[in-house]
Design a protein around this motif. Structure first.
Motif, PDB file in Angstrom:
ATOM      1  N   ALA A 180      -4.817   8.173   7.248  1.00 57.70           N
ATOM      2  CA  ALA A 180      -4.759   7.015   8.147  1.00 57.70           C
ATOM      3  C   ALA A 180      -5.463   5.821   7.506  1.00 57.70           C
ATOM      4  O   ALA A 180      -5.067   4.671   7.688  1.00 57.70           O
ATOM      5  CB  ALA A 180      -5.386   7.354   9.492  1.00 57.70           C
ATOM      6  N   ARG A 231      -6.671   0.418   5.277  1.00 59.32           N
ATOM      7  CA  ARG A 231      -7.151  -0.356   4.131  1.00 59.32           C
ATOM      8  C   ARG A 231      -6.148  -1.445   3.789  1.00 59.32           C
ATOM      9  O   ARG A 231      -6.501  -2.584   3.525  1.00 59.32           O
ATOM     10  CB  ARG A 231      -7.321   0.590   2.943  1.00 59.32           C
ATOM     11  CG  ARG A 231      -8.300   0.116   1.915  1.00 59.32           C
ATOM     12  CD  ARG A 231      -8.412   1.141   0.804  1.00 59.32           C
ATOM     13  NE  ARG A 231      -7.140   1.327   0.141  1.00 59.32           N
ATOM     14  CZ  ARG A 231      -6.861   2.369  -0.649  1.00 59.32           C
ATOM     15  NH1 ARG A 231      -7.729   3.334  -0.827  1.00 59.32           N
ATOM     16  NH2 ARG A 231      -5.687   2.461  -1.250  1.00 59.32           N
ATOM     17  N   GLU A 232      -4.864  -1.059   3.807  1.00 64.82           N
ATOM     18  CA  GLU A 232      -3.799  -2.013   3.520  1.00 64.82           C
ATOM     19  C   GLU A 232      -3.827  -3.142   4.555  1.00 64.82           C
ATOM     20  O   GLU A 232      -3.553  -4.290   4.232  1.00 64.82           O
ATOM     21  CB  GLU A 232      -2.462  -1.262   3.576  1.00 64.82           C
ATOM     22  CG  GLU A 232      -1.319  -1.941   2.881  1.00 64.82           C
ATOM     23  CD  GLU A 232      -1.423  -1.929   1.369  1.00 64.82           C
ATOM     24  OE1 GLU A 232      -2.225  -1.141   0.817  1.00 64.82           O
ATOM     25  OE2 GLU A 232      -0.703  -2.739   0.741  1.00 64.82           O
ATOM     26  N   LEU A 274      -5.385   4.883   4.510  1.00 66.20           N
ATOM     27  CA  LEU A 274      -4.503   4.159   3.575  1.00 66.20           C
ATOM     28  C   LEU A 274      -3.901   2.947   4.265  1.00 66.20           C
ATOM     29  O   LEU A 274      -3.864   1.854   3.696  1.00 66.20           O
ATOM     30  CB  LEU A 274      -3.356   5.066   3.120  1.00 66.20           C
ATOM     31  CG  LEU A 274      -3.647   6.099   2.056  1.00 66.20           C
ATOM     32  CD1 LEU A 274      -2.382   6.872   1.753  1.00 66.20           C
ATOM     33  CD2 LEU A 274      -4.168   5.409   0.800  1.00 66.20           C
ATOM     34  N   LEU A 275      -3.401   3.166   5.468  1.00 63.99           N
ATOM     35  CA  LEU A 275      -2.798   2.052   6.189  1.00 63.99           C
ATOM     36  C   LEU A 275      -3.869   1.084   6.665  1.00 63.99           C
ATOM     37  O   LEU A 275      -3.712  -0.130   6.575  1.00 63.99           O
ATOM     38  CB  LEU A 275      -1.981   2.582   7.375  1.00 63.99           C
ATOM     39  CG  LEU A 275      -0.988   1.567   7.944  1.00 63.99           C
ATOM     40  CD1 LEU A 275       0.355   2.203   8.192  1.00 63.99           C
ATOM     41  CD2 LEU A 275      -1.507   0.912   9.193  1.00 63.99           C
ATOM     42  N   ILE A 319       2.322  -4.133   8.396  1.00 63.08           N
ATOM     43  CA  ILE A 319       2.613  -3.003   7.509  1.00 63.08           C
ATOM     44  C   ILE A 319       3.290  -1.850   8.240  1.00 63.08           C
ATOM     45  O   ILE A 319       4.228  -1.252   7.727  1.00 63.08           O
ATOM     46  CB  ILE A 319       1.311  -2.521   6.824  1.00 63.08           C
ATOM     47  CG1 ILE A 319       0.782  -3.664   5.963  1.00 63.08           C
ATOM     48  CG2 ILE A 319       1.547  -1.298   5.967  1.00 63.08           C
ATOM     49  CD1 ILE A 319      -0.697  -3.712   5.891  1.00 63.08           C
ATOM     50  N   GLY A 320       2.828  -1.532   9.438  1.00 64.69           N
ATOM     51  CA  GLY A 320       3.431  -0.439  10.184  1.00 64.69           C
ATOM     52  C   GLY A 320       2.358   0.355  10.876  1.00 64.69           C
ATOM     53  O   GLY A 320       1.300  -0.172  11.209  1.00 64.69           O
ATOM     54  N   LYS A 321       2.623   1.644  11.118  1.00 69.82           N
ATOM     55  CA  LYS A 321       1.573   2.429  11.749  1.00 69.82           C
ATOM     56  C   LYS A 321       1.609   3.874  11.294  1.00 69.82           C
ATOM     57  O   LYS A 321       2.588   4.336  10.701  1.00 69.82           O
ATOM     58  CB  LYS A 321       1.659   2.326  13.274  1.00 69.82           C
ATOM     59  CG  LYS A 321       2.799   3.055  13.909  1.00 69.82           C
ATOM     60  CD  LYS A 321       2.657   2.944  15.429  1.00 69.82           C
ATOM     61  CE  LYS A 321       3.659   3.867  16.120  1.00 69.82           C
ATOM     62  NZ  LYS A 321       3.532   3.861  17.571  1.00 69.82           N
ATOM     63  N   VAL A 322       0.521   4.555  11.548  1.00 74.83           N
ATOM     64  CA  VAL A 322       0.454   5.970  11.234  1.00 74.83           C
ATOM     65  C   VAL A 322      -0.156   6.671  12.442  1.00 74.83           C
ATOM     66  O   VAL A 322      -1.060   6.143  13.092  1.00 74.83           O
ATOM     67  CB  VAL A 322      -0.378   6.216   9.954  1.00 74.83           C
ATOM     68  CG1 VAL A 322      -1.719   5.518  10.006  1.00 74.83           C
ATOM     69  CG2 VAL A 322      -0.598   7.710   9.704  1.00 74.83           C
ATOM     70  N   VAL A 323       0.410   7.819  12.766  1.00 75.75           N
ATOM     71  CA  VAL A 323      -0.101   8.625  13.881  1.00 75.75           C
ATOM     72  C   VAL A 323      -0.186  10.051  13.385  1.00 75.75           C
ATOM     73  O   VAL A 323       0.737  10.537  12.723  1.00 75.75           O
ATOM     74  CB  VAL A 323       0.854   8.578  15.096  1.00 75.75           C
ATOM     75  CG1 VAL A 323       0.316   9.472  16.206  1.00 75.75           C
ATOM     76  CG2 VAL A 323       1.022   7.155  15.583  1.00 75.75           C
TER      77      VAL A 323
END
Lengths: 380, 380
Positions: free
Chosen positions: B280, B285-286, B282-283, B311-315
């Motif tokens: 998580a 930080r981006e 990674l996103l 950038i988007g998302k992460v779950v």
């Protein structure tokens, strides 16, 4: 687009394509990597517009299923971020699917990323190389040719043509030459396949492209097919295509630079000599001019030395295997000598001098295909 | 001065001393390393005036002769250049002698260097630490104490005292605390030896010093003697002395920051949780803010997520080993969580929350000596 793919193979292809992706670019979409999925597999493309690397992942390889294409299509994803995401995914299988608005979903185990992609239609087209002259070189030989020459290209843009390596293909032989006008590296190799009709080719490949190509070539002796057009060269190996633009302009005629006679010939144990030069170069580097002195001695040995009024001096005696001809005292750039000796990589080296102010050449007995030339430095 | 020394042992000592030598310094002689040869052996000293490392090479070690002292004396030699010269010498034995004008001759095999040294009299004196309070900690435990706390020091000079780690020594126990006011790391350890008279010590050691000390400590359980004076601390191991200045000023009382109750307790597999946070991050930080969200779910699992409109998302779902108390949704800095989990290094971790806006603590069942605290980030 939707496909389900083996993670390790995807990582390998991304890493190859990434080598062409520039950190900074004036064409924003080139920070991305393009993925094209069709009935044959997935093609991964990275480019900085000078170099393009395309890595292909077939549906199967050696009866192992690598990728299942659920729905063909294309997408561009931010290269470095996507690469790090894939490397950290929990499972060995990854599902990648593109939805509306280039939203790309990456699933692996309990992890789900949604990242915003870019339209693959906006990614630059590859150069079209259909009909070109072609020949082939094994991976390992191609690597050697590059390694033994590319270090000698110029890093200065004052004469752009010298930032490339000159390849001359003639009579089933390739001659590669690089020079930055202080030193020159030359390598000859026999080509396996016919180059067609006995034509002569002369092309200049950017040093930067060759350095990147080195990183994707493997150590096998499988052939790499090379296709040349007017302003592009394509290297075609089993799992990748590597495109590079060629440099425009006329490469200088370097053949006249290389002396054919010699007044002094010194033959040395390559390892002992390299180590002595390397040690002397420490002081030369500290003294900022990088210059060391090479002198033949009465007893046939040679003396390597370097001097700086601020730092001190170093003197070292190296036994020679043989010394013929006139005495000589000559100064040269230590780093260039080290580069040349590393490229030759022989057990012994012979140095042919034609005078204190003349270029001299370095060769090895057991490999006549390689020649290194250095210009002396005037020291007063 | 003249001595003949085993090259490998000299290299080791130079490398230790080099860790204290600053690349840039306002005191020119500190670009050098000082060598002192006397009847006992050779002492090698490097310093940047905040940290001083002194490595000693005895005449003999385990019946092996390490150095022969021909003539006692002292010299200062340019640290990095001298270190590179020694590493490249051809033989395993090196002769070092000092002539007039601090000219230093280095001989090994056929190589001879003459380098210009500096007057050892001009090298700063070491802090005198004769009488100080002393205790000892084994090498490996000292390393652990440093590793589990030093990463949490502040890197900003706005509150200089927070760039150090606070050590409190009391009742044969050491408590080390570091905080940058966004997170806190605490480690307790029992001391082997008496600290004298039941006194309490409170000192603040610069984080930079502790990071350098980490590099010279080995993994043995041999004791390191620690001597404290007013403004210096000395670590005394078998082969080196390590001096560091202490930070002046009063370290804030951090004990009140640490919550003693908890409204939600979540116990997790440490590896699974760390990997999920890492992915998580990674996103996060981006997205530049480094913030991830932690939510307890109805089924007892937790959800780790991060979102950025660009950038988007992460779950990601992570199973919990147990979840007790109220539901919680909380956001925190991903990097700080990763640092904390790496420091704890357990197979399971428990997180104790007392509300979305309150600091929370991370511990592990099997090691009560370590505690990590994080402040949440407000997300709106």
């Amino acid at each position: 687009m939707k496909f389900i793919i083996k993670k390790e193979r995807l990582i390998k292809s991304i890493q190859d394509a990434l080598k062409a992706v520039a950190v900074r670019t004036t064409i924003p979409i080139l920070v991305g990597i393009k993925f094209d999925a069709d009935e044959n597999g997935v093609t991964v493309t990275g480019s900085d517009s000078d170099i393009t690397i395309q890595s292909f992942i077939p549906k199967e390889d050696d009866d192992e299923e690598l990728v299942e294409i659920v729905e063909p299509g294309s997408i561009v994803l931010q290269a470095r971020f996507f690469s790090e995401v894939i490397k950290k995914l929990p499972e060995s299988i990854v599902e990648i699917s593109v939805e509306d608005q280039f939203r790309t979903i990456i699933r692996s185990g309990n992890a789900e990323y949604i990242i915003l992609g870019l339209d693959a239609e906006e990614y630059p087209r590859l150069p079209v190389i259909e009909d070109g002259d072609r020949f082939s070189i094994p991976n390992d030989l191609l690597k050697l040719i590059i390694k033994q020459t590319v270090f000698a290209v110029s890093t200065s843009e004052t004469r752009p043509i010298l930032t490339g390596v000159h390849w001359i293909i003639e009579d089933q032989h390739l001659t590669a030459v690089a020079t930055d006008s202080h030193r020159l590296a030359l390598k000859k190799a026999k080509l396996q396949s016919e180059t067609g009709d006995g034509k002569t080719y002369s092309l200049v490949i950017p040093g930067k492209s060759l350095n990147e190509l080195l990183k994707v070539l493997d150590d096998s002796n499988e052939p790499v097919e090379i296709i040349i057009t007017n302003n592009q060269i394509l290297f075609k190996a089993k799992n990748f295509l590597f495109f590079s633009r060629l440099l425009e302009g006329k490469y200088p005629d370097t053949s006249k630079l290389i002396p054919t006679d010699s007044k002094t010939t010194v033959k040395l144990n390559a390892k002992e000599y390299l180590e002595a030069v390397d040690r002397a170069s420490l002081l030369a580097r500290e003294a900022k001019n990088n210059v060391i002195k090479f002198s033949t001695m009465a007893d046939g040995a040679i003396e390597i030395s370097s001097y700086s009024p601020e730092i001190g001096k170093v003197v070292e005696n190296v036994k020679s295997l043989s010394t013929e001809g006139e005495e000589i005292k000559i100064s040269f750039n230590a780093k260039y000598m080290i580069d040349a000796l590393r490229a030759i990589d022989g057990t012994e080296v012979s140095i042919y001098f034609t005078g204190t102010m003349r270029p001299f050449i370095i060769r090895t007995e057991h490999d006549s295909s390689i020649l290194q030339l250095l210009l002396p430095v005037r020291t007063f």
